[in-house]
Design an enzyme around this catalytic site. Structure first.
Site, PDB file in Angstrom:
ATOM      1  N   GLY A  12       0.797  -1.150   0.059  1.00 33.98           N
ATOM      2  CA  GLY A  12       0.044  -0.119  -0.067  1.00 33.98           C
ATOM      3  C   GLY A  12       0.844   1.215   0.007  1.00 33.98           C
ATOM      4  N   ALA A  13       1.702   1.536  -0.999  1.00 36.55           N
ATOM      5  CA  ALA A  13       2.565   2.407  -0.854  1.00 36.55           C
ATOM      6  C   ALA A  13       2.138   3.627  -1.990  1.00 36.55           C
ATOM      7  CB  ALA A  13       3.951   2.022  -1.343  1.00 36.55           C
ATOM      8  N   GLY A  46      -0.808   8.277   1.013  1.00 35.00           N
ATOM      9  CA  GLY A  46      -0.648   8.558   2.240  1.00 35.00           C
ATOM     10  C   GLY A  46       0.723   7.819   3.096  1.00 35.00           C
ATOM     11  N   GLY A  83       2.048   5.017   3.310  1.00 29.24           N
ATOM     12  CA  GLY A  83       3.020   3.951   2.598  1.00 29.24           C
ATOM     13  C   GLY A  83       3.698   4.909   1.668  1.00 29.24           C
ATOM     14  N   SER A  95      -2.946   0.969  14.628  1.00 29.73           N
ATOM     15  CA  SER A  95      -3.592   2.073  14.769  1.00 29.73           C
ATOM     16  C   SER A  95      -4.304   2.184  16.173  1.00 29.73           C
ATOM     17  CB  SER A  95      -4.789   2.117  13.857  1.00 29.73           C
ATOM     18  OG  SER A  95      -5.582   3.121  14.148  1.00 29.73           O
ATOM     19  N   TYR A 112     -13.111  -1.341  12.058  1.00 29.83           N
ATOM     20  CA  TYR A 112     -11.592  -1.086  11.881  1.00 29.83           C
ATOM     21  C   TYR A 112     -11.045  -1.564  13.194  1.00 29.83           C
ATOM     22  CZ  TYR A 112      -7.704   2.142  11.027  1.00 29.83           C
ATOM     23  OH  TYR A 112      -6.545   2.678  10.908  1.00 29.83           O
TER      24      TYR A 112
HETATM   25  N1  LIG Z   1      -4.112   8.082   8.350  1.00 31.89           N
HETATM   26  C1  LIG Z   1      -4.079   7.897   9.721  1.00 31.89           C
HETATM   27  O1  LIG Z   1      -4.357   8.701  10.481  1.00 31.89           O
HETATM   28  C2  LIG Z   1      -3.929   6.689  10.111  1.00 31.89           C
HETATM   29  C3  LIG Z   1      -3.924   6.361  11.494  1.00 31.89           C
HETATM   30  C4  LIG Z   1      -3.660   5.303  11.929  1.00 31.89           C
HETATM   31  C5  LIG Z   1      -3.366   4.069  11.328  1.00 31.89           C
HETATM   32  N2  LIG Z   1      -3.385   4.096  10.047  1.00 31.89           N
HETATM   33  C6  LIG Z   1      -3.000   3.057   8.892  1.00 31.89           C
HETATM   34  O2  LIG Z   1      -1.811   3.604   8.076  1.00 31.89           O
HETATM   35  C7  LIG Z   1      -2.115   2.627   7.017  1.00 31.89           C
HETATM   36  C8  LIG Z   1      -2.135   3.298   5.864  1.00 31.89           C
HETATM   37  O3  LIG Z   1      -3.403   4.045   5.658  1.00 31.89           O
HETATM   38  P1  LIG Z   1      -3.401   5.649   5.053  1.00 31.89           P
HETATM   39  O4  LIG Z   1      -4.007   6.385   6.173  1.00 31.89           O
HETATM   40  O5  LIG Z   1      -1.944   5.778   4.329  1.00 31.89           O
HETATM   41  O6  LIG Z   1      -4.471   5.519   3.758  1.00 31.89           O
HETATM   42  P2  LIG Z   1      -4.490   5.715   2.477  1.00 31.89           P
HETATM   43  O7  LIG Z   1      -3.898   7.027   1.998  1.00 31.89           O
HETATM   44  O8  LIG Z   1      -5.830   5.392   1.874  1.00 31.89           O
HETATM   45  O9  LIG Z   1      -3.457   4.387   1.786  1.00 31.89           O
HETATM   46  C9  LIG Z   1      -3.630   3.151   2.062  1.00 31.89           C
HETATM   47  C10 LIG Z   1      -2.804   2.414   1.177  1.00 31.89           C
HETATM   48  O10 LIG Z   1      -3.290   1.002   1.169  1.00 31.89           O
HETATM   49  C11 LIG Z   1      -3.614   0.700  -0.238  1.00 31.89           C
HETATM   50  N3  LIG Z   1      -4.699  -0.422  -0.094  1.00 31.89           N
HETATM   51  C12 LIG Z   1      -6.018  -0.294   0.298  1.00 31.89           C
HETATM   52  N4  LIG Z   1      -6.755  -1.409   0.110  1.00 31.89           N
HETATM   53  C13 LIG Z   1      -6.126  -2.092  -0.573  1.00 31.89           C
HETATM   54  C14 LIG Z   1      -6.234  -3.363  -1.100  1.00 31.89           C
HETATM   55  N5  LIG Z   1      -7.343  -4.224  -1.114  1.00 31.89           N
HETATM   56  N6  LIG Z   1      -5.252  -4.051  -1.648  1.00 31.89           N
HETATM   57  C15 LIG Z   1      -3.839  -3.460  -1.820  1.00 31.89           C
HETATM   58  N7  LIG Z   1      -3.766  -2.230  -1.266  1.00 31.89           N
HETATM   59  C16 LIG Z   1      -4.760  -1.630  -0.791  1.00 31.89           C
HETATM   60  C17 LIG Z   1      -4.076   1.809  -0.804  1.00 31.89           C
HETATM   61  O11 LIG Z   1      -4.055   1.702  -2.283  1.00 31.89           O
HETATM   62  P3  LIG Z   1      -4.784   2.609  -3.096  1.00 31.89           P
HETATM   63  O12 LIG Z   1      -3.887   3.957  -3.294  1.00 31.89           O
HETATM   64  O13 LIG Z   1      -5.053   1.964  -4.597  1.00 31.89           O
HETATM   65  O14 LIG Z   1      -5.891   3.246  -2.648  1.00 31.89           O
HETATM   66  C18 LIG Z   1      -3.135   2.817  -0.534  1.00 31.89           C
HETATM   67  O15 LIG Z   1      -1.829   2.721  -1.104  1.00 31.89           O
HETATM   68  C19 LIG Z   1      -3.332   1.869   7.325  1.00 31.89           C
HETATM   69  O16 LIG Z   1      -2.889   0.569   7.515  1.00 31.89           O
HETATM   70  C20 LIG Z   1      -4.041   2.460   8.242  1.00 31.89           C
HETATM   71  O17 LIG Z   1      -4.919   1.630   9.051  1.00 31.89           O
HETATM   72  C21 LIG Z   1      -3.470   5.471   9.346  1.00 31.89           C
END
Ligand SMILES: NC(=O)c1ccc[n+]([C@@H]2O[C@H](COP(=O)([O-])OP(=O)(O)OC[C@H]3O[C@@H](n4cnc5c(N)ncnc54)[C@H](OP(=O)(O)O)[C@@H]3O)[C@@H](O)[C@H]2O)c1
Length: 324
Positions: free
Chosen positions: A33-34, A37, A39, A161, A187
């Site tokens: 998931g790079a 955000g 990644g 998280s 979640y």
């Molecule tokens: N943002 C926050 O405040 C926060 C807080 C706590 C934890 N997190 C954790 O951080 C991690 C990254 O999340 P983010 O906030 O960076 O969200 P994000 O911007 O939506 O990025 C998520 C990444 O995961 C990929 N992804 C989602 N569904 C997938 C699937 N079915 N198969 C393969 N790849 C998939 C997305 O791909 P696409 O680009 O194609 O959508 C994207 O590259 C997650 O595990 C999340 O729970 C985030």
């Protein structure tokens, strides 16, 4: 005034980030998931540290754009693997591809994740957040484990998280058939399941040279949740985004976990960004952890005995080489 233990995460979020400048030249680092955000920022930061990146993404166009962006930033080698982590066959294919092409794996960052506001089942029949956030990373890690043990020292970083505090994990209702689906709890359930298996795997990996830790990457402005309906997207874009931080801090934190020498022997811990923290009590229940471990092995098709043997054989025999 000191906050009670269960509210320490509020204070921890304000503490300064620990950093490192240690280079990662010669290290192979997988990030799932790079393309967005957390990644994406981790990929950029780790590329600058010289690691050979293997990025596992579901969107080929976004992945190609990211690769071009990384090439402009650094000389790091970048390979792309295509996989949709809501489909366990795809997870299996991605792992096989990696095992075929990469004789060593030093860093695995399981980051791909989703937040769903409605109950959606995957092609395999699992609730989507549980499948992507927990089952996929569980399976992927296990399929790469022998190779990581053979490549030790190696590090597994689970992007978890503070949302695990929402709870929601019910072992007799993982697909939410018996309850009304609530997004935050769905979640939370996925992140609790992942945390519980981190403690289990850390124990199994003791003395293997492979560590595993879980990290909350901060409350940062990303695309998470943007797959949901209009109301949620409006809330995220116009309200939430203004109080969230820049995901560069998440990239810096994940680089710290990949590289910092002081973490080389630290395993089985939860961190709020770079601050070690005690998770919620329900995420520390080892009896539930053993059950979710067994259930996860069963749901992902992994055989308990085989995996147990893999880890213990490798630990007993440091000369163990992974089959390709
Ligand atoms: N943002 C926050 O405040 C926060 C807080 C706590 C934890 N997190 C954790 O951080 C991690 C990254 O999340 P983010 O906030 O960076 O969200 P994000 O911007 O939506 O990025 C998520 C990444 O995961 C990929 N992804 C989602 N569904 C997938 C699937 N079915 N198969 C393969 N790849 C998939 C997305 O791909 P696409 O680009 O194609 O959508 C994207 O590259 C997650 O595990 C999340 O729970 C985030």
């Amino acid at each position: 005034m000191k906050l009670p233990e269960e509210l320490q995460f509020i204070e921890n979020a304000r503490k300064p980030l620990k950093t490192t400048t240690v280079r990662l030249d010669g290290k192979v680092c997988i990030i799932t998931g790079a393309t967005s955000g957390v990644g994406r920022e981790a990929a950029k930061r780790i590329a600058r540290a010289g690691a050979h990146l293997v990025l596992v993404n579901r969107n080929e166009e976004k992945a190609a754009a990211l690769k071009a962006e990384l090439a402009a930033l650094s000389n790091a080698k970048v390979d792309l693997v295509h996989a949709d982590f809501s489909n366990l066959d795809d997870v299996q294919r991605a792992a096989s591809h990696i095992l075929h092409h990469f004789p060593s794996i030093h860093i695995l960052i399981n980051n791909a994740g989703v937040h769903m506001t409605t109950r959606r089942l995957t092609v395999d029949g699992f609730e989507t957040a549980f499948a992507v956030n927990h089952l996929a990373s569980f399976l992927f890690t296990h399929l790469l484990l022998e190779r990581m043990i053979a490549s030790a020292p190696a590090r597994i970083i689970q992007v978890n998280s503070e949302g695990h505090r929402f709870g929601g994990l019910k072992l007799d209702d993982l697909t939410w058939e018996k309850r009304r689906y609530k997004g935050l709890q769905g979640y939370g359930a996925s992140k609790v399941a992942q945390l519980l298996t981190v403690w289990e795997l850390a124990d199994r990996l003791k003395d293997s040279g492979v560590t595993i830790n879980a990290v909350h990457p901060g409350e940062v402005a990303t695309n998470i949740g943007m797959n949901n309906g209009f109301l949620y997207r409006w809330y995220q874009t116009y309200l939430l985004a203004h109080i969230l931080k820049d995901p560069k801090i998440s990239g810096e934190a994940l680089y710290y976990f990949a590289a910092a020498p002081e973490l080389s022997a630290i395993s089985g811990k939860f961190f709020n960004l770079t601050i070690e923290e005690k998770p919620a009590a329900h995420a520390l229940d080892r009896a539930t952890g053993k059950r979710i471990w067994d259930i996860s092995e069963e749901l992902t098709g992994l055989h308990h005995k085989m995996m147990g043997n893999t880890v213990s054989t490798a630990v007993e025999n440091p000369g163990f080489t992974a089959a390709s």
